[in-house]
Design a protein around this motif. Structure first.
Motif, PDB file in Angstrom:
ATOM      1  N   VAL A 286       0.659  -1.079   0.029  1.00 30.49           N
ATOM      2  CA  VAL A 286       0.040  -0.134   0.046  1.00 30.49           C
ATOM      3  C   VAL A 286       0.969   1.238   0.073  1.00 30.49           C
ATOM      4  O   VAL A 286       0.632   2.029  -0.877  1.00 30.49           O
ATOM      5  N   SER A 287       2.045   1.294   0.872  1.00 34.23           N
ATOM      6  CA  SER A 287       2.955   2.295   0.911  1.00 34.23           C
ATOM      7  C   SER A 287       3.493   2.668  -0.496  1.00 34.23           C
ATOM      8  O   SER A 287       3.530   3.731  -0.872  1.00 34.23           O
ATOM      9  N   ALA A 288       3.938   1.766  -1.057  1.00 29.29           N
ATOM     10  CA  ALA A 288       4.565   1.655  -2.545  1.00 29.29           C
ATOM     11  C   ALA A 288       3.496   2.337  -3.494  1.00 29.29           C
ATOM     12  O   ALA A 288       3.819   3.354  -4.221  1.00 29.29           O
ATOM     13  N   VAL A 289       2.190   1.739  -3.413  1.00 33.97           N
ATOM     14  CA  VAL A 289       1.362   2.337  -4.428  1.00 33.97           C
ATOM     15  C   VAL A 289       1.066   3.905  -4.198  1.00 33.97           C
ATOM     16  O   VAL A 289       1.126   4.566  -5.118  1.00 33.97           O
ATOM     17  N   LEU A 290       1.095   4.165  -2.865  1.00 34.05           N
ATOM     18  CA  LEU A 290       0.646   5.576  -2.548  1.00 34.05           C
ATOM     19  C   LEU A 290       1.733   6.564  -2.657  1.00 34.05           C
ATOM     20  O   LEU A 290       1.758   7.519  -3.184  1.00 34.05           O
ATOM     21  N   LYS A 291       3.010   6.132  -2.491  1.00 37.92           N
ATOM     22  CA  LYS A 291       4.269   6.956  -2.888  1.00 37.92           C
ATOM     23  C   LYS A 291       4.181   7.229  -4.279  1.00 37.92           C
ATOM     24  O   LYS A 291       4.392   8.467  -4.729  1.00 37.92           O
ATOM     25  N   LEU A 292       3.793   6.339  -5.204  1.00 39.97           N
ATOM     26  CA  LEU A 292       3.889   6.528  -6.544  1.00 39.97           C
ATOM     27  C   LEU A 292       2.868   7.508  -7.181  1.00 39.97           C
ATOM     28  O   LEU A 292       2.954   8.378  -7.868  1.00 39.97           O
ATOM     29  N   CYS A 293       1.695   7.238  -6.651  1.00 43.14           N
ATOM     30  CA  CYS A 293       0.474   7.908  -7.076  1.00 43.14           C
ATOM     31  C   CYS A 293       0.419   9.430  -6.365  1.00 43.14           C
ATOM     32  O   CYS A 293      -0.196  10.192  -7.087  1.00 43.14           O
ATOM     33  N   HIS A 294       1.247   9.346  -5.092  1.00 41.98           N
ATOM     34  CA  HIS A 294       1.204  10.852  -4.849  1.00 41.98           C
ATOM     35  C   HIS A 294       2.218  11.658  -5.576  1.00 41.98           C
ATOM     36  O   HIS A 294       1.860  12.778  -6.090  1.00 41.98           O
ATOM     37  N   ALA A 295       3.056  11.051  -6.060  1.00 42.37           N
ATOM     38  CA  ALA A 295       4.070  11.678  -6.814  1.00 42.37           C
ATOM     39  C   ALA A 295       3.461  12.185  -8.353  1.00 42.37           C
ATOM     40  O   ALA A 295       3.888  13.201  -8.747  1.00 42.37           O
ATOM     41  N   HIS A 296       2.522  11.320  -8.760  1.00 42.79           N
ATOM     42  CA  HIS A 296       2.269  11.469 -10.188  1.00 42.79           C
ATOM     43  C   HIS A 296       0.749  12.186 -10.018  1.00 42.79           C
ATOM     44  O   HIS A 296      -0.004  12.267 -11.043  1.00 42.79           O
ATOM     45  N   ARG A 297       0.063  12.429  -8.725  1.00 44.38           N
ATOM     46  CA  ARG A 297      -1.235  12.949  -8.715  1.00 44.38           C
ATOM     47  C   ARG A 297      -2.380  12.211  -9.256  1.00 44.38           C
ATOM     48  O   ARG A 297      -3.162  12.579  -9.759  1.00 44.38           O
ATOM     49  N   VAL A 298      -2.268  10.788  -8.802  1.00 43.35           N
ATOM     50  CA  VAL A 298      -2.987   9.945  -9.469  1.00 43.35           C
ATOM     51  C   VAL A 298      -4.071   9.394  -8.210  1.00 43.35           C
ATOM     52  O   VAL A 298      -3.675   9.111  -7.213  1.00 43.35           O
ATOM     53  N   PRO A 299      -5.515   9.580  -8.433  1.00 49.03           N
ATOM     54  CA  PRO A 299      -6.283   9.226  -7.360  1.00 49.03           C
ATOM     55  C   PRO A 299      -6.413   7.801  -7.076  1.00 49.03           C
ATOM     56  O   PRO A 299      -6.167   7.088  -8.032  1.00 49.03           O
ATOM     57  N   VAL A 300      -6.700   7.505  -5.842  1.00 46.86           N
ATOM     58  CA  VAL A 300      -6.632   6.249  -5.345  1.00 46.86           C
ATOM     59  C   VAL A 300      -7.768   6.052  -4.387  1.00 46.86           C
ATOM     60  O   VAL A 300      -8.281   6.795  -3.489  1.00 46.86           O
ATOM     61  N   VAL A 301      -8.407   4.736  -4.852  1.00 49.51           N
ATOM     62  CA  VAL A 301      -9.771   4.391  -4.058  1.00 49.51           C
ATOM     63  C   VAL A 301      -9.555   2.979  -3.450  1.00 49.51           C
ATOM     64  O   VAL A 301      -9.425   1.971  -4.072  1.00 49.51           O
ATOM     65  N   ALA A 302      -9.636   2.928  -2.151  1.00 52.00           N
ATOM     66  CA  ALA A 302      -9.286   1.573  -1.393  1.00 52.00           C
ATOM     67  C   ALA A 302     -10.618   0.919  -1.570  1.00 52.00           C
ATOM     68  O   ALA A 302     -11.857   1.268  -1.682  1.00 52.00           O
ATOM     69  N   PHE A 303     -10.513  -0.392  -1.633  1.00 55.45           N
ATOM     70  CA  PHE A 303     -11.632  -1.253  -2.095  1.00 55.45           C
ATOM     71  C   PHE A 303     -11.386  -2.492  -0.965  1.00 55.45           C
ATOM     72  O   PHE A 303     -10.481  -3.096  -1.108  1.00 55.45           O
TER      73      PHE A 303
END
Length: 469
Positions: free
Chosen positions: A58-75
């Protein structure tokens, strides 16, 4: 229209490299499953689905999405009914359902630590031989992480409380990928801000919960269940209210109105009952205490024109009754082939519950729609299952009725939701309930925790100005 540009597609290859190809899917059928929950709100396909198996994933996903401004929805299990898990355009759906490990059980201290993807049912199956159980029971196969995110409660909340009262601590991954710990194993603390309570009910907008420290409870020495039917809806609600006001420590008290009961009789083969407003009771504790609870409850019910109690003392009989209660939505669905069922909820102080429910029944009759009332009336919370045509006009009729129901609850000092949460479905009621000042403070918290608004954007908080102090 989404404010996000399509940067998600550009990081999918990086996610595969960091996590492994088996954890990243762009398959159309997989994305379709993650495009919606159980809500009536329209579906929206994510760019990809990531299957996390650890906090580090989860941390790896959010670091990358944060850096690229990509929205994330937990499921989790996808059981939400207010649009919580519907992704915005150009987003990633982060599936935690593989995170099912039970990390520790501390029987002497009545607590355990679990990953967020495990369900209550699976945890209790694991705990079966310990004499302990986890009591929060929203009915569906929800994940415990999802239950934390929506501050879930359910049928046993009147005795054991909601998720808020049963979570001691959390592991949370913040928007930038930082991992934090909140709370702990102790039952109380006077140090710092209560971050655990802040994340409980935040619907994945402030951080993503990956591990949970849960409070456990001892299995009661004796459990008995009973059903009592009423000719009048108000008599049944008054009975439930007086039980709570008398301080009787009942384990569960559930209301099914005559419409809901008729559907349950057909769907769950409850042929020994009539299609009348019905209260389901459960009593738990030492035998002498259970006997006293039963006597007091039966007396209150009879004073309010209740019919005689029908008992279910064996576990199989109790399970049959509670399964019928949990299948209430599907019972209404089965009677309404080709129709859409919209589930809504609200809550008021229990002294005002009779006035609210009887008023809602009048609103239903005036609307001309087929709708059932049911709920956890011991804490003032109930649901309305509204059946409508699967058309824009049908949805509008149902939403008009929903607005009347919520307006009644708010006018009585209640809330637009006691357990479903806000998601997309309840956004329009937030300012009326909380006021613009409180909402601006909430937006400031959101901005501080998630400055790029990548965590479940558009949910829980209606857009508006941020409080700047």
């Amino acid at each position: 229209m989404s404010v996000f540009t399509n940067k998600a597609s550009s990081i999918i290859s990086q996610l595969r490299e960091r996590l492994g190809a088996d954890k990243v899917s762009t398959n159309t059928s997989v994305c379709d499953v993650h495009s919606h929950g159980e809500a009536y709100h329209g579906a929206n396909m994510p760019e990809a689905v990531i299957f996390a198996e650890s906090t580090q994933d989860v941390s790896a996903v959010l670091k990358l999405c944060h850096a690229h401004r990509v929205p994330v929805v937990a499921f989790g299990a996808g059981t939400s009914v207010e649009g919580h898990v519907t992704p915005p355009a150009h987003s990633i759906s982060l599936d935690l359902s593989r995170m099912v490990d039970i990390l520790e059980v501390n029987s002497p201290d009545l607590d355990c630590r679990v990953q967020a993807g495990i369900t209550r049912q699976a945890l209790n199956a694991f705990l079966r031989d310990t004499g302990l159980f986890f009591p929060v029971d929203p009915g569906g196969e929800a994940t415990l992480g999802g239950m934390c995110a929506t501050r879930a409660s359910g049928t046993a909340a009147v005795r054991y409380g909601t998720m808020k009262e049963n979570v001691l601590g959390l592991t949370v991954v913040m928007a930038n990928g930082e991992v934090i710990q909140t709370g702990g194993r102790v039952r109380k603390s006077s140090t710092g801000y209560d971050l655990t309570s802040l994340f409980i009910g935040s619907e994945g907008t402030l951080g993503i919960i990956t591990e949970i420290q849960l409070r456990l409870h001892g299995v009661p020495e004796q459990i008995s269940a009973a059903v009592c039917q009423f000719d009048r809806l108000d008599d049944a609600v008054t009975t439930a209210t007086e039980i709570i006001q008398m301080g009787i420590p009942i384990a569960r008290v559930e209301l099914l109105d005559n419409v809901q009961m008729e559907a349950c009789i057909a769907f769950s083969s409850l042929t020994e009952f009539q299609p009348l407003t019905t209260l389901f009771f459960e009593f738990a504790g030492a035998p002498a205490a259970v006997s006293e609870q039963i006597a007091l409850t039966e007396s209150i019910a009879l004073d309010n024109n209740g019919r005689s109690f029908c008992w279910a003392d064996t576990q199989d009989e109790r399970n049959r009754l509670w399964k019928a209660r949990h299948n209430a939505y599907w019972a209404i669905k089965a009677k309404s082939t080709g129709k859409q069922v919209i589930s809504t909820d609200c809550i008021v102080p229990i002294s005002l519950l009779t006035a609210l429910i009887t008023g809602v029944r009048q609103d239903i009759e005036q609307s001309g729609l087929y709708a059932a009332i049911l709920g956890h009336v011991g804490d003032g919370n109930f649901h309305t299952l509204i059946v409508t045509d699967d058309t824009p006009e049908g949805y509008q009729q149902a939403l008009d009725l929903d607005r009347k129901i919520v307006a009644r609850a708010l006018a009585l000092g209640g809330s637009c939701s006691g357990e479903h949460g806000v998601g997309l479905g309840k956004l329009e009621f937030l300012e009326t309930e909380h006021g613009s000042g409180a909402l601006s403070v909430m937006r400031a918290v959101k901005a501080a925790f998630d400055p790029y608004n990548i965590l479940n954007p558009g949910k829980l908080l209606p857009s508006g100005p941020v409080f700047e102090g």
